[in-house]
Design a protein around this motif. Structure first.
Motif, PDB file in Angstrom:
ATOM      1  N   ASN A 185       0.809  -1.227   0.000  1.00 16.92           N
ATOM      2  CA  ASN A 185       0.000   0.000   0.000  1.00 16.92           C
ATOM      3  C   ASN A 185       0.836   1.269   0.000  1.00 16.92           C
ATOM      4  O   ASN A 185       0.287   2.371   0.057  1.00 16.92           O
ATOM      5  CB  ASN A 185      -0.933   0.016   1.220  1.00 16.92           C
ATOM      6  N   LEU A 186       2.171   1.116  -0.030  1.00 18.09           N
ATOM      7  CA  LEU A 186       3.040   2.289  -0.081  1.00 18.09           C
ATOM      8  C   LEU A 186       3.108   2.784  -1.518  1.00 18.09           C
ATOM      9  O   LEU A 186       3.750   2.174  -2.380  1.00 18.09           O
ATOM     10  CB  LEU A 186       4.444   1.954   0.426  1.00 18.09           C
ATOM     11  N   ASP A 187       2.423   3.881  -1.788  1.00 13.66           N
ATOM     12  CA  ASP A 187       2.401   4.475  -3.117  1.00 13.66           C
ATOM     13  C   ASP A 187       3.603   5.405  -3.250  1.00 13.66           C
ATOM     14  O   ASP A 187       3.696   6.412  -2.553  1.00 13.66           O
ATOM     15  CB  ASP A 187       1.091   5.242  -3.325  1.00 13.66           C
ATOM     16  N   PHE A 188       4.535   5.057  -4.145  1.00  9.10           N
ATOM     17  CA  PHE A 188       5.773   5.822  -4.260  1.00  9.10           C
ATOM     18  C   PHE A 188       5.514   7.287  -4.588  1.00  9.10           C
ATOM     19  O   PHE A 188       6.150   8.189  -4.049  1.00  9.10           O
ATOM     20  CB  PHE A 188       6.666   5.219  -5.354  1.00  9.10           C
ATOM     21  N   LYS A 189       4.558   7.513  -5.487  1.00  6.14           N
ATOM     22  CA  LYS A 189       4.324   8.879  -5.954  1.00  6.14           C
ATOM     23  C   LYS A 189       3.737   9.743  -4.845  1.00  6.14           C
ATOM     24  O   LYS A 189       4.205  10.854  -4.605  1.00  6.14           O
ATOM     25  CB  LYS A 189       3.410   8.851  -7.184  1.00  6.14           C
TER      26      LYS A 189
END
Length: 439
Positions: free
Chosen positions: A205-209
């Motif tokens: 769930n870690l969205d890079f953007k």
């Protein structure tokens, strides 16, 4: 059945023809333009330091080129600090509780979930750094003293991350795919690398953007500013009112972005652009190491205090800019999330064939991108404490004007495609683009 026929590989001539065609269809001058930008933008960061760093030679230094052989551009320690900073903030994202918000509908039909704990992460990061500095475990002035090495480490890291993201997307996804970003799916690798091939690269769930948009660079910017203030105190025995103004004004901006973190989920950066060199470099290198120019300049070249009258009118400029910026953005976000909210229910709207409505009164009846105007007014408030001895500290206000105009042109193009003739009607009602009665 006929045997499969291998498709010929694109030739150099084919790629050159395709690149020429893309220059008329894409942004930033197509493949040639983005190549120039990827080479030029790091040079701007280095140049702002090299030509505005010596008290003896002035800012800018007109007398001689910097002695590059005597300039420490890189250190393993600086790279270690950048890597540790990224890991620390990822850890805060993971550990600190936060609310979960649902993003806009993607081309795949999905709606991604985003963890919102940016403000809490910023507070904890500030407390940890301040505490460690007070206890003598770290010296934040080291950041000011190793500014160039940290900038280079950030440039290297952002470039490496951009390469990893592009290679990963190419290996996992094929054109067409609903998980690719349309602007970065032209088939010309250098352009797609710059614009961003994948729309929402994630690990779990870690969205890079979303993570990079607000945390490492934005919080890092505030930390660099604080380091410059401490460097001034260490050298002069005080922090001047000019330094206080820059630190406070820009901290307000950072805190505002973190507090209203959910608002970025509907921006073009999140919904449309891929996560490539353009955003990775911008978030992790450009923002912290060009936006902190004013604090570094004041620490180096502005030892005295501003007059009381000067302080008052600079604060007035900041208040006007922030009032427009926050008022317009707050109004827009309330209208998008709950158009029946009493704060926005009275506003006039223009119904569209898409079934949505466009605001034509309130802040958004003044100009189509009135929030950009407030943003730019604040940019001047951040530069004015530097005085008028040199133009270099005004780089941000000058550059930001070009950025906002380009962003407005992108928005206008996207809205024209989205709303068609309704957008023409809207433009006839709300005539001004950014600056009322001017542009």
């Amino acid at each position: 059945d006929a045997p499969p026929v291998a498709e010929p590989k694109p030739t150099l001539a084919h790629n050159l023809v395709l690149s020429a065609a893309l220059m008329t269809e894409t942004e930033f001058g197509g493949p040639l333009g983005v190549t120039a930008m990827m080479l030029g933008l790091p040079s701007v960061i280095w140049g702002l330091f090299l030509f505005c760093n010596s008290k003896e030679e002035g800012c800018p230094n007109y007398t001689a080129l910097p002695d590059l052989s005597a300039t420490p551009f890189y250190s393993h320690t600086a790279m270690g600090v950048i890597l540790a900073w990224m890991a620390f903030l990822v850890g805060l994202w993971w550990i600190i509780p936060g609310t979960w918000a649902v993003g806009v509908k993607l081309p795949s039909g999905n709606r991604l979930q985003y963890k919102l704990n940016g403000f809490a992460s910023g507070v904890v990061a500030a407390a940890v750094l301040a505490g460690a500095h007070a206890m003598g475990w770290i010296n934040l002035v080291w950041i000011h003293d190793n500014y160039l090495q940290l900038a280079t480490a950030s440039i290297i890291f952002s470039t490496a991350l951009s390469i990893a993201l592009y290679v990963s997307a190419r290996q996992r996804l094929s054109i067409p795919s609903p998980y690719l970003a349309k602007p970065g799916s032209t088939g010309v690798w250098i352009y797609d690398f710059f614009m961003g091939h994948e729309l929402n690269p994630r690990i779990g769930n870690l969205d890079f953007k979303q993570f990079c948009e607000l945390r490492p660079g934005l919080i890092g910017w505030a930390v660099i500013n604080a380091s410059c203030a401490l460097a001034q105190y260490e050298e002069q025995g005080k922090i001047t009112n000019a330094m206080w103004l820059v630190n406070i004004f820009q901290l307000i901006y950072v805190v505002d972005a973190l507090w209203f973190e959910q608002a970025i989920l509907t921006t073009m950066d999140i919904t449309t652009d891929g996560f490539g060199f353009m955003l990775v470099f911008g978030d992790l290198a450009w923002v912290p190491f060009t936006y902190s120019l004013q604090a570094r300049y004041i620490a180096k070249f502005k030892p005295g205090d501003l007059s009381a009258l000067t302080v008052v009118w600079i604060i007035a400029v900041q208040i006007v800019g922030f009032a427009i910026f926050r008022g317009a953005n707050g109004q827009k976000n309330k209208f998008r999330t709950n158009p029946n909210d009493p704060a926005v229910a009275h506003l006039k709207t223009l119904p569209t064939k898409r079934g949505t409505k466009l605001l034509i009164s309130g802040w958004w009846g003044i100009a189509r991108h009135i929030n950009y105007f407030g943003d730019w007014v604040m940019a001047w408030a951040w530069c004015l404490p530097c005085g008028f001895d040199h133009i270099i500290p005004y780089f941000y206000a000058i550059y930001f004007a070009g950025l906002l105009i380009h962003r407005e042109m992108r928005d206008e193009h996207a809205c024209k495609k989205k709303y068609g003739k309704d957008w023409d009607t809207y433009c006839s009602i709300v005539r001004w683009r950014i600056v009322p009665f001017v542009y």
